[in-house]
Design a protein around this motif. Structure first.
Motif, short mmCIF file in Angstrom:
data_model
loop_
_atom_site.label_atom_id
_atom_site.label_comp_id
_atom_site.label_asym_id
_atom_site.label_seq_id
_atom_site.Cartn_x
_atom_site.Cartn_y
_atom_site.Cartn_z
N VAL A 103 0.84 -1.20 0.00
CA VAL A 103 0.00 0.00 0.00
C VAL A 103 0.88 1.25 0.00
O VAL A 103 0.62 2.22 -0.74
CB VAL A 103 -0.95 -0.02 1.23
CG1 VAL A 103 -1.62 1.33 1.43
CG2 VAL A 103 -1.98 -1.11 1.08
N GLU A 104 1.93 1.23 0.81
CA GLU A 104 2.84 2.37 0.86
C GLU A 104 3.51 2.60 -0.49
O GLU A 104 3.62 3.74 -0.95
CB GLU A 104 3.91 2.11 1.94
CG GLU A 104 4.83 3.29 2.18
CD GLU A 104 5.85 3.00 3.26
OE1 GLU A 104 6.86 3.70 3.30
OE2 GLU A 104 5.63 2.07 4.08
N MET A 105 3.92 1.51 -1.14
CA MET A 105 4.56 1.61 -2.46
C MET A 105 3.57 2.18 -3.48
O MET A 105 3.94 3.03 -4.30
CB MET A 105 5.06 0.24 -2.91
CG MET A 105 5.73 0.27 -4.26
SD MET A 105 7.20 1.28 -4.25
CE MET A 105 8.41 0.04 -4.04
N TRP A 106 2.33 1.73 -3.43
CA TRP A 106 1.31 2.22 -4.34
C TRP A 106 1.11 3.72 -4.15
O TRP A 106 1.05 4.48 -5.12
CB TRP A 106 -0.01 1.47 -4.14
CG TRP A 106 -1.14 2.08 -4.91
CD1 TRP A 106 -2.17 2.80 -4.41
CD2 TRP A 106 -1.33 2.02 -6.32
NE1 TRP A 106 -3.00 3.19 -5.42
CE2 TRP A 106 -2.51 2.74 -6.61
CE3 TRP A 106 -0.61 1.45 -7.35
CZ2 TRP A 106 -2.99 2.88 -7.90
CZ3 TRP A 106 -1.11 1.59 -8.64
CH2 TRP A 106 -2.27 2.30 -8.91
N ASN A 107 1.03 4.16 -2.89
CA ASN A 107 0.86 5.58 -2.62
C ASN A 107 2.04 6.39 -3.12
O ASN A 107 1.87 7.50 -3.65
CB ASN A 107 0.65 5.82 -1.12
CG ASN A 107 -0.70 5.33 -0.66
OD1 ASN A 107 -1.64 5.22 -1.44
ND2 ASN A 107 -0.82 5.01 0.62
N LEU A 108 3.24 5.86 -2.97
CA LEU A 108 4.43 6.56 -3.47
C LEU A 108 4.38 6.69 -4.99
O LEU A 108 4.72 7.73 -5.55
CB LEU A 108 5.70 5.84 -3.05
CG LEU A 108 6.07 5.96 -1.57
CD1 LEU A 108 7.26 5.06 -1.26
CD2 LEU A 108 6.38 7.39 -1.21
N LYS A 109 3.96 5.62 -5.67
CA LYS A 109 3.87 5.67 -7.13
C LYS A 109 2.84 6.70 -7.58
O LYS A 109 3.06 7.44 -8.54
CB LYS A 109 3.51 4.29 -7.69
CG LYS A 109 4.65 3.31 -7.69
CD LYS A 109 4.23 2.00 -8.28
CE LYS A 109 5.35 0.99 -8.26
NZ LYS A 109 4.94 -0.30 -8.79
N VAL A 110 1.69 6.73 -6.90
CA VAL A 110 0.64 7.69 -7.26
C VAL A 110 1.14 9.12 -7.05
O VAL A 110 0.97 9.99 -7.92
CB VAL A 110 -0.64 7.41 -6.45
CG1 VAL A 110 -1.65 8.53 -6.61
CG2 VAL A 110 -1.25 6.09 -6.87
N LYS A 111 1.79 9.37 -5.91
CA LYS A 111 2.32 10.70 -5.64
C LYS A 111 3.38 11.07 -6.67
O LYS A 111 3.45 12.21 -7.14
CB LYS A 111 2.93 10.75 -4.24
CG LYS A 111 1.91 10.79 -3.14
CD LYS A 111 2.57 10.80 -1.77
CE LYS A 111 1.55 10.67 -0.66
NZ LYS A 111 2.19 10.57 0.66
#
Length: 178
Positions: A103-111
């Motif tokens: 989830v953290e990785m996904w949020n970083l990619k989106v940002k």
């Protein structure tokens, strides 16, 4: 059981060893006896504790060994990366922890994609389309490509100005000489 003597010759000395032949029935009987002895020892342990609580008779609980597959260097080097990664993940990472990291990785990619979009949107029109066409995956890629394009545009512009300056100088020199 029949006994045989076998003689082998070494370089200087002769060695004699005695071997015993064992039939399948005799081998099975030996195995059965070993199993019976092990079961008897287990029964003695149970009767000492009075139950099947895995206590060692002193109130200390006996720990059963965990079934883990150990992998040596030779085996690890012959494994595929995916297989080795899965084994290490199973052993060292908890499922909840992995989910949290995903989830953290996904949020970083989106940002990151949002930042790239904003950065590319603020570029001059002359390079905006070219940078968008490369579809940069990271900010670093977008910045490097944009910088490279701007450097090319500036050097091309400088060359054109230098040519125009020379033409103007040549033209003014011709006008003065006439």
């Amino acid at each position: 059981m029949a006994s045989k003597k076998r003689t082998t010759r070494a370089s200087l000395a002769t060695t004699t060893t005695t071997t015993t032949s064992v039939t399948n029935a005799q081998l099975k009987a030996l195995i059965d006896q070993g199993i019976a002895d092990a079961l008897a020892a287990h029964d003695v342990d149970r009767s000492m504790n009075g139950d099947d609580s895995h206590n060692l008779g002193m109130g200390v609980r006996r720990q059963a060994p965990l079934a883990r597959e150990t992998v040596g260097h030779d085996v690890a080097y012959t494994m595929t990366w995916i297989n080795l990664k899965n084994k290490m993940t199973d052993k060292y990472c908890l499922k909840g922890e992995i989910k949290k990291l995903e989830v953290e990785m996904w949020n970083l990619k989106v940002k990151e994609s949002y930042k790239i979009e904003k950065y590319v949107g603020g570029l001059p029109d002359m390079i905006h389309g070219s940078v968008m066409a490369t579809k940069p995956k990271t900010m670093q890629d977008a910045i490097e490509f944009a910088t490279e394009l701007i450097d090319k545009k500036i050097s091309t512009f400088a060359e054109c100005q230098a040519k125009n300056k020379r033409k103007f100088k040549d033209t003014s020199n011709n006008n003065q000489s006439q």
